[in-house]
Design a protein around this motif. Sequence first.
Motif, short mmCIF file in Angstrom:
data_model
loop_
_atom_site.label_atom_id
_atom_site.label_comp_id
_atom_site.label_asym_id
_atom_site.label_seq_id
_atom_site.Cartn_x
_atom_site.Cartn_y
_atom_site.Cartn_z
N ASP A 91 7.76 -15.29 -16.64
CA ASP A 91 7.75 -15.47 -18.09
C ASP A 91 6.06 -15.38 -18.30
O ASP A 91 5.54 -14.97 -19.36
CB ASP A 91 8.33 -16.71 -18.74
N ARG A 92 5.35 -16.04 -17.37
CA ARG A 92 4.09 -16.34 -17.47
C ARG A 92 3.11 -15.02 -17.16
O ARG A 92 2.03 -14.99 -17.41
CB ARG A 92 3.54 -17.52 -16.66
N LEU A 130 14.38 -10.28 -11.94
CA LEU A 130 14.62 -11.59 -11.29
C LEU A 130 15.17 -11.46 -9.87
O LEU A 130 14.65 -12.48 -8.95
CB LEU A 130 15.60 -12.52 -12.24
N GLY A 153 12.65 -17.08 -13.50
CA GLY A 153 12.19 -16.25 -14.82
C GLY A 153 11.17 -17.26 -15.36
O GLY A 153 10.23 -16.66 -15.94
N TRP A 154 11.03 -18.73 -14.83
CA TRP A 154 9.74 -19.50 -15.28
C TRP A 154 8.61 -18.77 -14.82
O TRP A 154 7.58 -18.97 -15.51
CB TRP A 154 10.10 -20.85 -14.73
N GLU A 164 3.63 -11.23 -23.81
CA GLU A 164 4.14 -12.10 -25.02
C GLU A 164 5.51 -11.56 -25.83
O GLU A 164 5.40 -10.54 -26.05
CB GLU A 164 3.20 -12.82 -26.02
N LEU A 203 4.61 -11.70 -17.89
CA LEU A 203 4.81 -10.79 -18.68
C LEU A 203 4.26 -10.65 -19.84
O LEU A 203 3.74 -11.72 -20.60
CB LEU A 203 6.24 -10.74 -19.05
N GLU A 241 8.07 -10.56 -24.11
CA GLU A 241 8.96 -10.05 -23.07
C GLU A 241 9.39 -11.05 -22.29
O GLU A 241 8.96 -12.11 -21.77
CB GLU A 241 8.49 -9.02 -22.35
N HIS A 242 10.71 -10.69 -21.76
CA HIS A 242 11.54 -11.43 -20.90
C HIS A 242 12.15 -10.72 -19.70
O HIS A 242 12.40 -9.52 -19.84
CB HIS A 242 12.76 -12.22 -21.43
N PRO A 243 12.24 -11.35 -18.34
CA PRO A 243 12.55 -10.47 -17.29
C PRO A 243 13.78 -10.00 -17.15
O PRO A 243 14.63 -10.92 -17.76
CB PRO A 243 12.25 -11.58 -16.03
N THR A 244 14.09 -8.70 -16.69
CA THR A 244 15.25 -8.44 -16.67
C THR A 244 16.06 -9.18 -15.36
O THR A 244 15.59 -9.57 -14.64
CB THR A 244 15.73 -6.67 -16.47
N ARG A 245 17.46 -8.71 -15.38
CA ARG A 245 18.00 -9.52 -14.17
C ARG A 245 17.79 -8.66 -12.89
O ARG A 245 17.34 -9.25 -12.05
CB ARG A 245 19.51 -9.12 -14.47
#
Length: 228
Positions: A147-148, A161, A143-144, A152, A150, A154-158
């Motif tokens: 995140d860089r 990941l 995820g770390w 701004e 995607l 937005e966060h990754p889905t399962r």
Amino acid sequence: MPRPLPLTEHCADPLARAEHVCLGVSPFNSHFTVDRIADLARWAMSAFRGFHFFVPDGPSAFTLEALGYDPVRAAQKAQRQGNYTRNKIVRALGQICVPDPHALILDAAALEADSAYLGLLSEAHHRFATDPEFAEQCLGATGWVLDRRLPEGEHPTRDQLRSAVRYFLAELPMFVGTVAVAGVGSSVFAYHQRVAFLERLYRGELSWRPLPGQGFVVLEQAVPERVE
């Protein structure tokens, strides 16, 4: 010249032994200019008896797939970026007259036939599949990375990941056992950023531990002294 800081107390001894350093160079990362790579090589040559560059070029396709690229296009894009990254390293080593620079690059082509690397990679996948706590830590590290990449906010889905974690699992053998891959008694892996997963790894808080003699250092850029 960079200043190496041991990630944990465990990492101080491999650094002090100064036998070998493995310098991580990430594809798609603008931090790694030719001049910066040359500086890393100069430092490695002055501070250690041997060194390699690690370029996770092939596995970077897994990150691209998680970002929406189809597998064929992801592999093509990863290959192009891998070629670009290797060329930068070769140019940098040429600047400082290092002979046979290709022999110092550990990329997918070099590692796909390396029995030590393949054994550690198999172990990484086994632990991910059978150890839920270890798997969650790997997904957190992934995820770390994502995140860089995607937009701004937005966060990754399962699912993203679990797709992209294959990139991190391909890196893990180098964090756990560069000593085995390079065939040396001690080694430190060097990178310019801290990763929480690796701090836990080197503090012995995960089920998998680094091999004896393996360390990790965070590279800080030394600030030039002021001349009064």
